[in-house]
Design a protein around this motif. Structure first.
Motif, PDB file in Angstrom:
ATOM      1  N   ARG A  53       0.827  -1.208   0.000  1.00  0.00           N
ATOM      2  CA  ARG A  53       0.000   0.000   0.000  1.00  0.00           C
ATOM      3  C   ARG A  53       0.864   1.262   0.000  1.00  0.00           C
ATOM      4  N   TRP A  54       1.961   1.231   0.754  1.00  0.00           N
ATOM      5  CA  TRP A  54       2.892   2.367   0.776  1.00  0.00           C
ATOM      6  C   TRP A  54       3.426   2.623  -0.633  1.00  0.00           C
ATOM      7  N   PHE A  55       3.857   1.571  -1.291  1.00  0.00           N
ATOM      8  CA  PHE A  55       4.421   1.670  -2.643  1.00  0.00           C
ATOM      9  C   PHE A  55       3.399   2.192  -3.642  1.00  0.00           C
ATOM     10  N   LEU A  56       2.167   1.643  -3.616  1.00  0.00           N
ATOM     11  CA  LEU A  56       1.144   2.046  -4.578  1.00  0.00           C
ATOM     12  C   LEU A  56       0.683   3.483  -4.341  1.00  0.00           C
ATOM     13  N   TRP A  57       0.520   3.864  -3.086  1.00  0.00           N
ATOM     14  CA  TRP A  57       0.122   5.241  -2.792  1.00  0.00           C
ATOM     15  C   TRP A  57       1.206   6.226  -3.241  1.00  0.00           C
ATOM     16  N   SER A  58       2.449   5.864  -3.065  1.00  0.00           N
ATOM     17  CA  SER A  58       3.553   6.708  -3.519  1.00  0.00           C
ATOM     18  C   SER A  58       3.507   6.883  -5.033  1.00  0.00           C
ATOM     19  N   LEU A  59       3.238   5.793  -5.745  1.00  0.00           N
ATOM     20  CA  LEU A  59       3.095   5.872  -7.201  1.00  0.00           C
ATOM     21  C   LEU A  59       1.953   6.804  -7.593  1.00  0.00           C
ATOM     22  N   VAL A  60       0.815   6.653  -6.933  1.00  0.00           N
ATOM     23  CA  VAL A  60      -0.361   7.471  -7.255  1.00  0.00           C
ATOM     24  C   VAL A  60      -0.082   8.950  -7.011  1.00  0.00           C
ATOM     25  N   ILE A  61       0.519   9.261  -5.879  1.00  0.00           N
ATOM     26  CA  ILE A  61       0.776  10.661  -5.515  1.00  0.00           C
ATOM     27  C   ILE A  61       1.746  11.317  -6.493  1.00  0.00           C
ATOM     28  N   PHE A  62       2.859  10.651  -6.758  1.00  0.00           N
ATOM     29  CA  PHE A  62       3.856  11.240  -7.664  1.00  0.00           C
ATOM     30  C   PHE A  62       3.342  11.319  -9.103  1.00  0.00           C
ATOM     31  N   THR A  63       2.591  10.314  -9.519  1.00  0.00           N
ATOM     32  CA  THR A  63       2.019  10.364 -10.873  1.00  0.00           C
ATOM     33  C   THR A  63       1.054  11.538 -11.002  1.00  0.00           C
ATOM     34  N   GLY A  64       0.259  11.764  -9.965  1.00  0.00           N
ATOM     35  CA  GLY A  64      -0.664  12.899  -9.968  1.00  0.00           C
ATOM     36  C   GLY A  64       0.062  14.227 -10.048  1.00  0.00           C
ATOM     37  N   ILE A  65       1.122  14.360  -9.258  1.00  0.00           N
ATOM     38  CA  ILE A  65       1.896  15.607  -9.262  1.00  0.00           C
ATOM     39  C   ILE A  65       2.494  15.867 -10.646  1.00  0.00           C
ATOM     40  N   PHE A  66       3.085  14.826 -11.231  1.00  0.00           N
ATOM     41  CA  PHE A  66       3.728  14.989 -12.539  1.00  0.00           C
ATOM     42  C   PHE A  66       2.693  15.239 -13.639  1.00  0.00           C
ATOM     43  N   THR A  67       1.540  14.611 -13.546  1.00  0.00           N
ATOM     44  CA  THR A  67       0.494  14.832 -14.552  1.00  0.00           C
ATOM     45  C   THR A  67       0.054  16.291 -14.564  1.00  0.00           C
ATOM     46  N   VAL A  68      -0.199  16.828 -13.372  1.00  0.00           N
ATOM     47  CA  VAL A  68      -0.613  18.232 -13.251  1.00  0.00           C
ATOM     48  C   VAL A  68       0.497  19.155 -13.734  1.00  0.00           C
ATOM     49  N   ALA A  69       1.736  18.860 -13.315  1.00  0.00           N
ATOM     50  CA  ALA A  69       2.857  19.728 -13.673  1.00  0.00           C
ATOM     51  C   ALA A  69       3.106  19.733 -15.185  1.00  0.00           C
ATOM     52  N   LEU A  70       3.075  18.566 -15.811  1.00  0.00           N
ATOM     53  CA  LEU A  70       3.321  18.488 -17.256  1.00  0.00           C
ATOM     54  C   LEU A  70       2.199  19.157 -18.047  1.00  0.00           C
ATOM     55  N   THR A  71       0.969  19.023 -17.557  1.00  0.00           N
ATOM     56  CA  THR A  71      -0.166  19.667 -18.229  1.00  0.00           C
ATOM     57  C   THR A  71      -0.103  21.175 -18.067  1.00  0.00           C
TER      58      THR A  71
END
Length: 483
Positions: A273-291
């Motif tokens: 769960r720690w690993f998956l939540w970390s993936l979700v959080i960072f992916t969200g940050i990068f998606t917003v930033a790149l957009t």
């Protein structure tokens, strides 16, 4: 003190296994009618001779091995495999310098994925297959070959398993360690075969599908294309590789529990769960930033973000875009991700989620203890109390990780490497990631580095692959004392 004869015997068997792997690559060269076939046959023959000599040196060995033997076997296995594995590059002339050939092979067997080759697509199929195979073998762990084989010699393999798992929490799915290794092997093979099929369905050639699947499941990162996964310019391929990189970052024992129907054990695994939540959080940050920075549209931003976060978080190192063209603050976040790693029990490198999870609980307890000095606050993971010795081992690992990183960073700069490049290559090497920063970023090879830097980074790759302490222990006087 140290059972050298048994170590020689085990090394001999492993060298014979490498000889068989080289013959397999010779078969690939034969299929494609390549001249490098003879080079593989020569190296394989030499390996057979060396393996036979080592086994003779181990004749009559005692079957008892201890922890010191385990640490030596683990470290020597990677070094010996690398020393032999570099010869196909050298003899064929495609990587004519020893420094570069050793670096490329160590990068393969440690599943780092950094390369000094600037013309990958000009290489023969046999050599490209060897590059990917070194990662696949290194990802499963050469040592798991040893663990699975030790019962043949009537030897318990707990000490070798402990040498690999030092500073972490490895979980056995079977009372016998050798059976645990075999179950992990079954999962490893299944994931590899599944990715080969999905990539082939996406129009990738069967050869490239095999090589990229080897590199993905091993969290290695070598590609048969200079542009890496970006070569295919395919959303389907990027999503397939992203999914399998994430799967490769999960503790392989969890797949075994899933097969056995123990779904709750998987769903409530704290590290997962720690690993998956970390993936979700960072992916969200990068998606917003790149957009927001107009790098890509919303859909493409999510795809690029997911791929690159998954790639660096699992220390795979495959790339679908040159992230050095992104905004500098995203580089900093990518470096943070390089430190994290995925789950224990996977081929991932870096610090790993289990250590970060335990560290966060230790930190939380320290704040509580400041308010309640007399409180008894055990650190628990999966409802199991973490012993003080393991907590100390984790703190030591992280401390040594930081110290080695800083010292190596300074050493690389002293060799004339730029500040950004030095930091990126050191972090990437010790975390087994692959691409770095600046001129050593995803769009470039590391061929520009000085020879001294390549040898240092090769050593860091070995340290990172073997959890630092396993290798460093060999440099302590206490290790070589009789008592």
């Amino acid at each position: 003190m140290i059972n050298l004869k048994m170590i020689f015997r085990i090394m001999g068997v492993l060298v014979l296994i490498e000889a068989a792997l080289l013959l397999f690559c010779a078969g690939v060269s034969l299929i494609y009618g390549e001249d490098i076939l003879n080079d593989f046959l020569i190296v394989s023959a030499g390996s057979v001779v060396l393996g036979g000599l080592l086994m003779l040196m181990g004749k009559g060995a005692s079957r008892q091995i201890n922890r010191r033997d385990g640490y030596l076997i683990v470290t020597l296995t990677w070094i010996l495999f690398t020393a032999i594995g570099m010869f196909p590059y050298l003899i064929s002339g495609y990587v004519p310098r020893i420094t570069d050939a050793f670096f490329e092979t160590m990068s393969g067997f440690t599943t780092t994925g950094a390369t000094v080759i600037d013309n990958i697509e000009s290489m023969p199929h046999g050599l490209l297959f060897w590059r990917s195979l070194t990662q696949w073998v290194g990802g499963w762990g050469i040592i798991f070959f040893t663990i699975a084989m030790l019962p043949i010699f009537g030897i318990g393999s707990m000490h070798i398993f402990s040498a690999v798992a030092i500073g972490s929490t490895q979980e056995k799915v079977h009372p016998r360690i050798s059976m645990t290794a075999k179950w992990i092997g079954y999962v490893y093979l299944t994931l590899t075969a599944a990715q080969i099929i999905f990539m082939a369905l996406g129009g990738v050639s069967f050869f490239d599908s095999i090589c990229h699947s080897f590199s993905t499941i091993s969290t290695g990162g070598f590609s048969t294309k200079q542009a890496n996964i970006a070569y295919y310019n395919s959303p389907y391929i990027e999503y397939v590789v992203s999914i399998f990189m994430i799967l490769a970052g999960i503790n392989f024992t969890l797949f075994f529990y899933l097969i056995k129907g123990k779904v709750k054990k998987v769903l409530f695994d704290e590290e997962l769960r720690w690993f998956l939540w970390s993936l979700v959080i960072f992916t969200g940050i990068f998606t917003v930033a790149l957009t927001y920075t107009n790098q890509f549209g919303a859909g493409e931003s999510f795809r690029k973000a997911l791929f690159q976060v998954a790639s660096l978080h699992t220390t795979t190192g495959l790339v679908s875009a040159d992230y050095m063209t992104w905004k500098p603050f995203l580089w900093a976040l990518l470096v943070v991700i390089m430190f994290l790693g995925a789950c224990s029990g996977s081929a991932s490198g870096a610090i790993k989620s289990i250590r970060l999870l335990i560290l966060s609980k230790m930190t939380k307890n320290e704040f509580k203890r400041m308010i309640h000095p007399n409180a008894v606050l055990p650190v628990k993971v999966k409802k199991i109390a973490i012993s003080p010795s393991l907590q100390s081992s984790i703190l030591l690992f992280i401390l040594m990780y930081i110290v080695i990183l800083v010292v190596s960073w300074v050493a690389m700069m002293a060799m004339g490497v730029g500040n950004i490049e030095a930091f990126g290559t050191v972090v990437s090497s010790i975390s087994s990631v692959g691409p770095g920063l600046g001129l050593c970023g995803p769009a470039h090879s590391w061929s520009c580095l000085p020879d001294g830097g390549k040898w240092l980074l090769s050593f860091l790759m070995l340290l990172g692959r073997l959890e630092l302490l396993t290798v460093l222990l060999l440099f302590t006087p206490q290790f070589w004392k009789k008592r």
